[in-house]
Design an enzyme around this catalytic site. Structure first.
Site, PDB file in Angstrom:
ATOM      1  N   THR A 118       0.816  -1.213   0.000  1.00 44.34           N
ATOM      2  CA  THR A 118       0.000   0.000   0.000  1.00 44.34           C
ATOM      3  C   THR A 118       0.849   1.263   0.000  1.00 44.34           C
ATOM      4  O   THR A 118       1.954   1.276   0.560  1.00 44.34           O
ATOM      5  CB  THR A 118      -0.908   0.010   1.248  1.00 44.34           C
ATOM      6  OG1 THR A 118      -1.488   1.311   1.376  1.00 44.34           O
ATOM      7  CG2 THR A 118      -0.150  -0.274   2.529  1.00 44.34           C
TER       8      THR A 118
ATOM      9  N   TYR B  23      -1.453   0.167  10.356  1.00 46.84           N
ATOM     10  CA  TYR B  23      -1.748  -0.571   9.125  1.00 46.84           C
ATOM     11  C   TYR B  23      -0.557  -0.485   8.169  1.00 46.84           C
ATOM     12  O   TYR B  23      -0.094  -1.494   7.636  1.00 46.84           O
ATOM     13  CB  TYR B  23      -3.014   0.004   8.486  1.00 46.84           C
ATOM     14  CG  TYR B  23      -3.224  -0.412   7.054  1.00 46.84           C
ATOM     15  CD1 TYR B  23      -3.498  -1.732   6.724  1.00 46.84           C
ATOM     16  CD2 TYR B  23      -3.143   0.519   6.027  1.00 46.84           C
ATOM     17  CE1 TYR B  23      -3.682  -2.106   5.399  1.00 46.84           C
ATOM     18  CE2 TYR B  23      -3.341   0.155   4.705  1.00 46.84           C
ATOM     19  CZ  TYR B  23      -3.598  -1.167   4.397  1.00 46.84           C
ATOM     20  OH  TYR B  23      -3.779  -1.538   3.094  1.00 46.84           O
TER      21      TYR B  23
HETATM   22  N1  LIG Z   1      -8.790  -0.922  -0.579  1.00 47.53           N
HETATM   23  C1  LIG Z   1      -7.688  -0.207  -0.859  1.00 47.53           C
HETATM   24  O1  LIG Z   1      -7.773   0.942  -1.288  1.00 47.53           O
HETATM   25  C2  LIG Z   1      -6.323  -0.809  -0.680  1.00 47.53           C
HETATM   26  C3  LIG Z   1      -5.210  -0.014  -0.975  1.00 47.53           C
HETATM   27  C4  LIG Z   1      -3.929  -0.557  -0.788  1.00 47.53           C
HETATM   28  C5  LIG Z   1      -3.782  -1.864  -0.380  1.00 47.53           C
HETATM   29  N2  LIG Z   1      -4.877  -2.615  -0.127  1.00 47.53           N
HETATM   30  C6  LIG Z   1      -4.685  -4.003   0.281  1.00 47.53           C
HETATM   31  O2  LIG Z   1      -5.398  -4.839  -0.624  1.00 47.53           O
HETATM   32  C7  LIG Z   1      -5.862  -6.006   0.053  1.00 47.53           C
HETATM   33  C8  LIG Z   1      -7.355  -6.165  -0.153  1.00 47.53           C
HETATM   34  O3  LIG Z   1      -8.030  -5.013   0.341  1.00 47.53           O
HETATM   35  P1  LIG Z   1      -9.618  -4.908   0.221  1.00 47.53           P
HETATM   36  O4  LIG Z   1      -9.964  -3.467   0.231  1.00 47.53           O
HETATM   37  O5  LIG Z   1     -10.075  -5.782  -0.871  1.00 47.53           O
HETATM   38  O6  LIG Z   1     -10.061  -5.508   1.632  1.00 47.53           O
HETATM   39  P2  LIG Z   1     -11.265  -6.501   1.992  1.00 47.53           P
HETATM   40  O7  LIG Z   1     -11.441  -6.397   3.464  1.00 47.53           O
HETATM   41  O8  LIG Z   1     -12.436  -6.261   1.112  1.00 47.53           O
HETATM   42  O9  LIG Z   1     -10.669  -7.938   1.632  1.00 47.53           O
HETATM   43  C9  LIG Z   1      -9.778  -8.619   2.468  1.00 47.53           C
HETATM   44  C10 LIG Z   1     -10.187 -10.076   2.461  1.00 47.53           C
HETATM   45  O10 LIG Z   1      -9.243 -10.811   3.256  1.00 47.53           O
HETATM   46  C11 LIG Z   1      -9.962 -11.718   4.079  1.00 47.53           C
HETATM   47  N3  LIG Z   1      -9.137 -11.983   5.265  1.00 47.53           N
HETATM   48  C12 LIG Z   1      -8.755 -11.080   6.208  1.00 47.53           C
HETATM   49  N4  LIG Z   1      -7.997 -11.690   7.129  1.00 47.53           N
HETATM   50  C13 LIG Z   1      -7.883 -12.993   6.753  1.00 47.53           C
HETATM   51  C14 LIG Z   1      -7.227 -14.116   7.300  1.00 47.53           C
HETATM   52  N5  LIG Z   1      -6.536 -14.038   8.457  1.00 47.53           N
HETATM   53  N6  LIG Z   1      -7.299 -15.293   6.650  1.00 47.53           N
HETATM   54  C15 LIG Z   1      -8.017 -15.411   5.495  1.00 47.53           C
HETATM   55  N7  LIG Z   1      -8.677 -14.381   4.935  1.00 47.53           N
HETATM   56  C16 LIG Z   1      -8.608 -13.178   5.565  1.00 47.53           C
HETATM   57  C17 LIG Z   1     -11.267 -11.026   4.397  1.00 47.53           C
HETATM   58  O11 LIG Z   1     -12.279 -11.934   4.775  1.00 47.53           O
HETATM   59  C18 LIG Z   1     -11.568 -10.326   3.074  1.00 47.53           C
HETATM   60  O12 LIG Z   1     -12.319 -11.144   2.211  1.00 47.53           O
HETATM   61  C19 LIG Z   1      -5.448  -5.844   1.506  1.00 47.53           C
HETATM   62  O13 LIG Z   1      -4.246  -6.541   1.704  1.00 47.53           O
HETATM   63  C20 LIG Z   1      -5.222  -4.349   1.640  1.00 47.53           C
HETATM   64  O14 LIG Z   1      -4.288  -4.060   2.640  1.00 47.53           O
HETATM   65  C21 LIG Z   1      -6.144  -2.118  -0.251  1.00 47.53           C
HETATM   66  O1  LIG Z   2     -16.469   9.609   5.395  1.00 51.21           O
HETATM   67  C1  LIG Z   2     -15.325   9.840   5.028  1.00 51.21           C
HETATM   68  C2  LIG Z   2     -14.406   8.805   4.705  1.00 51.21           C
HETATM   69  C3  LIG Z   2     -13.140   9.153   4.309  1.00 51.21           C
HETATM   70  N1  LIG Z   2     -12.767  10.443   4.210  1.00 51.21           N
HETATM   71  C4  LIG Z   2     -11.388  10.790   3.808  1.00 51.21           C
HETATM   72  O2  LIG Z   2     -11.160  10.343   2.483  1.00 51.21           O
HETATM   73  C5  LIG Z   2      -9.797   9.977   2.328  1.00 51.21           C
HETATM   74  C6  LIG Z   2      -9.717   8.556   1.798  1.00 51.21           C
HETATM   75  O3  LIG Z   2     -10.209   7.700   2.821  1.00 51.21           O
HETATM   76  P1  LIG Z   2     -10.505   6.146   2.617  1.00 51.21           P
HETATM   77  O4  LIG Z   2     -11.412   5.950   1.471  1.00 51.21           O
HETATM   78  O5  LIG Z   2     -10.920   5.599   3.942  1.00 51.21           O
HETATM   79  O6  LIG Z   2      -9.082   5.578   2.169  1.00 51.21           O
HETATM   80  P2  LIG Z   2      -7.658   5.576   2.936  1.00 51.21           P
HETATM   81  O7  LIG Z   2      -7.788   5.941   4.360  1.00 51.21           O
HETATM   82  O8  LIG Z   2      -6.737   6.425   2.100  1.00 51.21           O
HETATM   83  O9  LIG Z   2      -7.272   4.049   2.894  1.00 51.21           O
HETATM   84  C7  LIG Z   2      -7.469   3.253   1.731  1.00 51.21           C
HETATM   85  O10 LIG Z   2      -6.405   3.493   0.877  1.00 51.21           O
HETATM   86  C8  LIG Z   2      -5.150   3.121   1.432  1.00 51.21           C
HETATM   87  C9  LIG Z   2      -4.128   3.620   0.469  1.00 51.21           C
HETATM   88  O11 LIG Z   2      -4.151   5.042   0.537  1.00 51.21           O
HETATM   89  C10 LIG Z   2      -5.193   1.610   1.627  1.00 51.21           C
HETATM   90  O12 LIG Z   2      -3.946   1.099   2.000  1.00 51.21           O
HETATM   91  C11 LIG Z   2      -6.261   1.262   2.635  1.00 51.21           C
HETATM   92  O13 LIG Z   2      -6.331  -0.158   2.796  1.00 51.21           O
HETATM   93  C12 LIG Z   2      -7.575   1.767   2.115  1.00 51.21           C
HETATM   94  O14 LIG Z   2      -8.578   1.589   3.107  1.00 51.21           O
HETATM   95  C13 LIG Z   2      -9.157  10.143   3.720  1.00 51.21           C
HETATM   96  O15 LIG Z   2      -8.544  11.396   3.812  1.00 51.21           O
HETATM   97  C14 LIG Z   2     -10.350  10.087   4.656  1.00 51.21           C
HETATM   98  O16 LIG Z   2     -10.163  10.734   5.896  1.00 51.21           O
HETATM   99  C15 LIG Z   2     -13.656  11.468   4.499  1.00 51.21           C
HETATM  100  O17 LIG Z   2     -13.327  12.652   4.421  1.00 51.21           O
HETATM  101  N2  LIG Z   2     -14.900  11.121   4.904  1.00 51.21           N
END
Ligand SMILES: NC(=O)c1ccc[n+]([C@@H]2O[C@H](COP(=O)([O-])OP(=O)(O)OC[C@H]3O[C@@H](n4cnc5c(N)ncnc54)[C@H](O)[C@@H]3O)[C@@H](O)[C@H]2O)c1
Ligand SMILES: O=c1ccn([C@@H]2O[C@H](COP(=O)(O)OP(=O)(O)O[C@H]3O[C@H](CO)[C@@H](O)[C@H](O)[C@H]3O)[C@@H](O)[C@H]2O)c(=O)[nH]1
Length: 323
Positions: A117, A141
């Site tokens: 991330t 995180y």
């Molecule tokens: N959403 C974002 O913007 C973002 C950005 C950067 C990195 N990531 C990374 O991408 C990955 C996926 O994120 P997401 O937004 O899809 O999250 P998500 O919560 O939708 O998916 C995570 C999945 O992992 C499973 N999981 C969690 N712990 C587990 C365990 N111990 N064993 C087996 N399964 C487990 C959950 O049940 C879930 O299905 C994560 O590693 C997150 O850190 C996400």
């Molecule tokens: O109701 C809300 C929710 C979020 N935010 C802001 O919007 C931005 C983005 O927030 P969010 O969508 O929660 O994403 P991040 O906190 O940036 O985190 C996401 O993006 C990261 C990379 O930046 C990943 O690593 C994380 O897993 C993923 O949850 C942040 O400044 C938040 O504070 C608001 O202002 N209001």
């Protein structure tokens, strides 16, 4: 046919990646404990219900399916929760990954795609952020993922693990075919919350912080469409079949969007007005995270195609309305 085992395959990004791998002709196995995922998001191959912290269950799945590549998404991923309950993040993310990697190496599964991330960079000292930017997270995180990256480096040096580490910026949007989408409970992500406030009467969207040093005072993120992210994983899988070692890539667009600009995009797409309140900053939030992703473009041949903010919001809104 090549096989990929997708940990976290029932989650948001993992399920979109399962679809992308299946469309590219891979056999797909999802491995997920459903703690934060959804059984009905697993549509492109079997679901193995298991925890990455459970060495015996991980080992059994690896032995049964003999994956060519393991794509490792399983993690907890809420910045705010990690500040309040860091122990969850070090156990589930860092320790869980170590268990997975040890079991992979025991059975000779030596090709890994790892979901890292941009939160591992912390507050940027220059922008856009390239892969050589120092990593100094400001929330647990980000540290939990930083630790995993160091494990990958060490296990590669000591035991020949091969890996593509993908540092995503903000995953956003939903499958344009509407088969899967973004589902977190509780939802903390900015786009689904803004959409919910636009569409559901009585909901108010709170902007977290208006005093950041950004063009309108609200936080800037680089939103990248989840389908574009998913395609990058297929390219990473193909690279792992060719090349050895560890490579690290940012996945973002190079364009930052403020929270206020996002609200404008949701207003445009929904045809209504998001009711907005203004609150304090959320703990652990960096002011601005924008990618320099030229390395992925050059070396993986990855080009984001659906990551304009209006397209992202349009696909997220369509998914929201379909439910
Ligand atoms: N959403 C974002 O913007 C973002 C950005 C950067 C990195 N990531 C990374 O991408 C990955 C996926 O994120 P997401 O937004 O899809 O999250 P998500 O919560 O939708 O998916 C995570 C999945 O992992 C499973 N999981 C969690 N712990 C587990 C365990 N111990 N064993 C087996 N399964 C487990 C959950 O049940 C879930 O299905 C994560 O590693 C997150 O850190 C996400
Ligand atoms: O109701 C809300 C929710 C979020 N935010 C802001 O919007 C931005 C983005 O927030 P969010 O969508 O929660 O994403 P991040 O906190 O940036 O985190 C996401 O993006 C990261 C990379 O930046 C990943 O690593 C994380 O897993 C993923 O949850 C942040 O400044 C938040 O504070 C608001 O202002 N209001």
């Amino acid at each position: 046919m090549k096989t990929v085992l997708v940990t976290g395959g029932a989650g948001y990004i993992g399920s979109h990646c399962c679809k992308a791998f299946a469309e590219a002709g891979w056999s797909v196995i999802a491995y997920d404990n459903l703690s934060r995922g959804w059984r009905d998001a697993v549509k492109w191959g079997p679901l193995v219900e298991g925890d990455i912290c459970d060495a015996a269950a991980v080992s059994a799945a690896l032995r049964q399916y003999k994956p060519d590549v393991v794509a490792h998404f399983a993690a907890y991923a809420y910045v705010g929760e990690s500040v309040e309950r860091p122990e969850l993040y070090y156990r589930n993310n860092s320790f869980g990954s170590l268990v997975l990697f040890e079991e992979m190496l025991k059975v000779g599964a030596d090709k890994l795609i790892f979901s890292s991330t941009c939160a591992s960079y912390g507050v940027p000292v220059r922008s856009p952020i390239d892969e050589m930017h120092p990593q100094s997270p400001i929330n647990p995180y980000g540290w939990s993922k930083f630790i995993i990256e160091r494990m990958v480096d060490s296990l590669s040096f000591a035991h020949g693990l091969n890996a593509v580490v993908l540092r995503y910026f903000n995953a956003a949007g939903c499958d344009p075919d509407g088969e899967i989408g973004e589902r977190h409970e509780p939802e903390t992500h900015v786009i689904p919350l803004a959409i919910e406030a636009a569409v559901r009467p009585g909901r108010i969207f709170t902007v977290n912080g208006t005093d950041f040093d950004t063009r309108d005072g609200t936080a800037v993120r680089d939103y990248v469409h989840v389908t574009d992210l998913a395609r990058a994983h297929v390219l990473a899988g193909e690279k792992l079949l060719r090349d050895k070692g560890v490579d690290v890539y940012n996945l973002g667009t190079g364009t930052g969007t403020t929270v206020k600009e996002l609200v404008d995009a949701v207003n445009r797409a929904s045809g209504s007005r998001v009711p907005v309140a203004y609150g304090p900053r959320r703990a652990g939030d960096p002011p601005a995270l924008v990618a320099a992703a030229g390395k992925a473009y050059r070396e993986l041949g990855w080009v984001p195609e659906q990551s304009g903010i209006d397209r992202i919001v349009e696909t997220a809104l369509a998914w929201y309305r379909s439910r």
